[in-house]
Design a protein around this motif. Structure first.
Motif, PDB file in Angstrom:
ATOM      1  N   ARG A 321      12.938 -18.654  17.887  1.00 21.81           N
ATOM      2  CA  ARG A 321      13.047 -17.506  19.163  1.00 21.81           C
ATOM      3  C   ARG A 321      11.956 -17.657  20.260  1.00 21.81           C
ATOM      4  O   ARG A 321      12.298 -17.867  21.314  1.00 21.81           O
ATOM      5  N   ASN A 324      12.545 -20.988  21.729  1.00 25.12           N
ATOM      6  CA  ASN A 324      13.593 -21.204  22.477  1.00 25.12           C
ATOM      7  C   ASN A 324      14.528 -22.500  21.894  1.00 25.12           C
ATOM      8  O   ASN A 324      14.942 -23.169  22.526  1.00 25.12           O
ATOM      9  N   THR A 325      14.250 -22.696  20.407  1.00 22.60           N
ATOM     10  CA  THR A 325      15.040 -24.062  20.010  1.00 22.60           C
ATOM     11  C   THR A 325      15.834 -23.411  18.628  1.00 22.60           C
ATOM     12  O   THR A 325      15.827 -22.241  18.436  1.00 22.60           O
TER      13      THR A 325
END
Lengths: 462, 447
Positions: A321, A324-325
């Motif tokens: 999170r 962002n992956t």
């Protein structure tokens, strides 16, 4: 283990105050541990660990609670109490649970819990006998046998519902050699994600013999010279150096908050072309292997560094999170007492083209670390330290004399740049890795490696 | 079924299943842990868990088993497993279940006040500490971790000889790791504070200490490798002591795994070195009125002015040696067999301050941290070679932090080379404590 309707209710209760993800981890584990010392089985204990962990995410906040109260009421109270840590929002909803079937890739032939203690003790006695009779200077032998059968169930608010059973077997051999006032020890601890068949097929002569040979060799070793030297690190457990020096720095636990020298460097050259570094949880029956990680993601082969270029990290659901992956099947925990995070499984340097003979022959002066002890790293700075259990000086292309008390210190990112030979003899070794989510079985591996220069700490001057 | 009912039922059924004597040990823990990251709660954890173990004499041998699942089906599991484990032993321990000491000290290890503090207040305190550190100096980049952990434990031991003992303990620990940067130089330093007195925690003082500890590490320089006089700071010494604790175990001595074997009454350290065991020390967070077998614990000297007074005994090792147990049977938890460990082992403070010791050194090192203790030490040979952080001392003053280094030596030699101890006293949460030690010399390798 627990009714699906109860699990759904608990997952729902965990979202009452606005959390956006909830997860249940249920663990039921049987453990058998036997110890032999002085030729006698002196300790034997069996136990059952049982507990439940509830995890809730609210954005970049993670809440964890665990208990071994398994009543529905107890679990609902624990879930609601944990949810209170989130400052009120509308209750989230959960997806219907979809039971998922795992096809085990790590076949278990003989469940240790069905094997009588007497057969386990036999293996220990044989190992003791081999280690004892190696040399009359072997004054004490300690053998530890361990088996574990861990059954887990993972369910989460995204509808995941999956179960798995993991079986571990390990034999640790410690030999002590004494002569006059000198005392030295040698250790070997083979282990596998396998049943009792692992013990029956184990080459006890090799492992127990090596433990004794190391102790005897070190008995009359010189003090290790200190200074900066080329260091040749042998294959198998030698890989522990890169486990500490770069493996930990590639875990999202450190990378997500930029607390790693490898953060934000995907695509950059971080090592010479000859270095490819891989974490692979799928290697059949290896000590660090898993069918799925502790979030229920299938384990996979993650290439971290390819021909010197940084390709990826080890990522868990929560740190994914922040980054962002997507997670990489690398989330692990010792037990229900730990919230999971990104950790290594079986990590190794891929084989190169040099032969071990050539690597030694091309070294004018240096240190040959045959068996490593453990080590540790500060992921924020990358500074590491290692103990070498069995070391030798190398002189004029030949292994010279055994030396004791060698400690290697340095910086992971810098050491990685200084690898100048990679051998063709890849092998894996079993170890335990301690970090934020507990102590875990991991394999470390590599072929023989040479590093152009490492600071070697010893008791003898330069 | 309540715990008392379960214990009662298990004791009875074990006796019915041909155990001659049995003991049931129970432990329940609660904990709260909060980790902050830049003002936000990064992780928040609560727990309530426990387990129970059975230890029983079956055909003359001691069987062990444990479970964390306390239901009816666990009783046959515990009994059958303990029997199977007793059967496989080669050794008749020659020891029975203890009937109890005549007297026990009545020390308290639990603070009601601490237990009653709201979680929100603890989080606020941690938040204030984090904020104070981050604004303390522009060279402070971030906190690698900023954690507050509170725990409480309840333990009880009951046996078929009518012994029934119980204890409660709690405590609070703050762990901080500060990351500092100056130019290309990146350094971290850990900081730990433990207490049972929440209101005595001073936010500004903690922030200052945690920040200064890290900032002091900036500006590192290299010095030539070689042998130097060393001041081992209290915290580094306490960690080293914890690592080498097994050398004081009578069990290890009896199994030829300790070089202190046969040395009771002999000089094993310099006159300046004393080592005490104090189960009731007010500065420690651990402690107990009874040991793992139920024997009353006591204050005692292990080494007094260099002379070894006693090894650490349980009832089995004492019987072998024909002496009384020193009360050092240890149950790490219900999950393990009985081992041997001290209760608050520490080097008592001396007269001079650490600053006085530094002032008297013409050239040497102050060692403030050790790492790699789990791998770079050998408790059998006593050899150690570990990574260290610290400072170069010249003409009685600290000149600069030293680049990455290792220190190497032998624990048994080190005890003989201690010249002085400082007036500071520091305890680790695990119950190992020390003052700072001035050591004649150790080998130092600097990067």
């Amino acid at each position: 283990m627990i009714k699906q309707s109860v699990i759904e209710n608990v997952l729902q209760a965990a979202l009452t105050s606005g959390g956006d993800f909830s997860e249940l981890f249920i663990e039921d584990k049987y453990v058998n541990s036997l110890t032999l010392r002085g030729g006698k089985i002196e300790q034997s204990i069996s136990g059952r660990d049982f507990g439940i962990g509830i995890r809730i995410f609210s954005g970049l906040q993670s809440i964890y609670t665990y208990t071994n109260d398994i009543s529905e009421e107890g679990l609902l109270i624990a879930a609601r109490r944990a949810a209170l840590a989130i400052k009120g929002g509308a209750a989230g909803t959960i997806h219907p649970l979809h039971p998922e079937h795992i096809t085990p890739i790590h076949k278990i032939l003989l469940t240790p819990n069905t094997v009588e203690h007497a057969r386990k003790a036999d293996v220990m006695r044989q190992a003791n006998e081999i280690a004892r009779s190696y040399d009359e200077r072997i004054s004490q032998v300690g053998i530890r046998y361990l088996d574990e059968q861990q059954h887990i169930l993972i369910a989460n608010s995204e509808g995941k519902f999956v179960e798995d059973t993991r079986i571990y077997s390990r034999l640790s051999i410690q030999a002590t050699a004494s002569e006059g006032n000198e005392v030295q020890t040698g250790f070997y601890g083979p282990g596998a994600h396998a049943g009792f068949e692992f013990m029956e097929n184990l080459d006890l002569h090799h492992y127990a013999g090596e433990a004794s040979r190391i102790a005897i060799t070190m008995l009359h070793a010189d003090e290790c010279p200190s200074g900066k030297f080329p260091v040749i690190i042998d294959n198998e457990f030698g890989g522990v150096i890169f486990h500490e020096a770069c493996g930990h720095g590639l875990e999202a636990t450190a990378v997500a908050k930029n607390n790693s020298v490898f953060a934000n460097r995907i695509g950059e050259k971080v090592a010479p072309d000859i270095v490819t570094y891989i974490d692979d949880g799928t290697l059949p029956n290896e000590w660090g292997s898993l069918n799925m990680d502790d979030e229920g993601e299938k384990t996979r082969k993650n290439i971290l560094i390819e021909n010197g270029i940084l390709k990826g990290y080890l990522i868990d659901k929560f740190n994914a999170r922040r980054m962002n992956t997507e997670p990489t099947g690398s989330s692990r925990r010792q037990s229900y007492r730990f919230s999971p995070t990104s950790r290594m499984t079986n990590t190794y340097i891929a084989p190169g083209t040099s032969t071990p003979e050539d690597i030694i022959a091309s070294t004018e002066y240096g240190i040959y670390a045959k068996y490593m002890g453990g080590g540790q790293v500060n992921p924020a700075t990358g500074d590491y330290n290692f103990a070498v259990m069995e070391a030798y000086t190398v002189k004029d292309g030949k292994i010279d004399r055994p030396v004791r008390g060698a400690t290697l210190i340095g910086n992971g990112a810098k050491t990685l740049q200084l690898v100048d030979r990679v051998g063709n003899n890849l092998a894996h070794g079993a170890g335990m890795c301690g970090s934020v989510s507990g102590s875990l079985p991991v394999n470390v591996g590599q072929p023989m490696i040479r590093v152009r220069e490492i600071t070697v700490g010893g008791t003898k001057g330069e | 079924m309540t715990i008392a009912e379960f214990q009662e039922k298990l004791l009875q059924q074990a006796v019915d299943a041909d155990f001659k004597e049995v003991e049931v040990y129970f432990e329940r823990k609660t904990s709260f842990e909060c980790k902050l990251y830049e003002g936000q709660i990064d992780s928040y954890e609560t727990s309530e868990d426990g387990g129970l173990s059975l230890r029983g004499l079956y055909n003359g041998k001691m069987g062990y088993s444990y479970t964390e699942k306390l239901d009816d089906e666990s009783i046959p599991f515990l009994i059958d497993s303990a029997k199977a484990n007793a059967d496989i032993l080669d050794e008749d321990e020659g020891i029975d279940i203890f009937e109890g000491s005549s007297e026990y000290a009545g020390h308290q290890f639990y603070s009601e006040e601490l237990a009653n503090i709201e979680i929100a207040d603890k989080v606020e305190l941690l938040r204030a500490i984090e904020k104070n550190i981050l604004t303390y100096d522009p060279r402070i980049v971030t906190l690698d971790y900023c954690i507050l952990k509170e725990f409480s434990t309840e333990r009880s031991l009951v046996n078929s000889k009518n012994l029934s003992l119980s204890q409660k303990e709690n405590g609070l620990v703050i762990f901080i790791s500060t990351v500092v940067k100056d130019g290309d130089e990146l350094k971290t330093a850990g900081y730990l504070k433990m207490t049972r007195d929440f209101y005595a925690l001073d936010v500004e003082e903690i922030a200052k200490e945690a920040a200064e500890e890290a900032l002091a590490n900036l500006g590192e320089k290299s010095i030539p490798s070689g042998k130097y006089p060393i001041i081992l700071r209290y915290d580094a010494t306490a960690a080293l002591l914890a690592t080498f604790m097994p050398v004081f175990s009578a069990e290890n001595a009896q199994k030829d795994q300790s070089l202190l074997k046969g040395k009771v009454g002999q000089k094993v350290a310099s006159d300046a070195f004393t080592l005490l065991n104090d189960p009731f020390h007010p500065n420690a967070l651990t402690g107990s009125n009874f040991d793992g077998e139920g024997v009353a614990t006591k204050q005692q000297a292990i080494i007094l002015n260099g002379t070894l007074q006693t090894l650490l005994h349980n009832r089995k090792t004492a019987k072998i040696e024909g002496c009384a147990t020193s009360g050092h049977a240890h149950k790490n938890s219900y999950k393990g067999t009985l081992t041997i460990a001290p209760q608050n082992l520490y080097v008592p403070p001396g007269q001079k301050t650490q600053a006085d010791l530094i002032a008297a050194i013409s050239e040497g090192l102050l060692i403030t941290g050790l790492s790699g203790l789990h791998s770079g030490t050998n408790t059998i040979s006593g050899d150690f070679s570990v990574a260290a952080t610290g400072f170069h001392i010249k003409d009685g003053k600290i000149v600069s932090p030293v680049k990455q280094m290792t220190i190497a030596g032998n624990f048994f030699d080190l005890m003989k080379d201690i010249e002085e101890t400082s007036s500071e006293l520091y305890f680790l949460p695990q119950g190992y404590g020390s003052s700072s030690l001035l050591v004649k010399e150790l080998s130092v390798t600097v990067e």
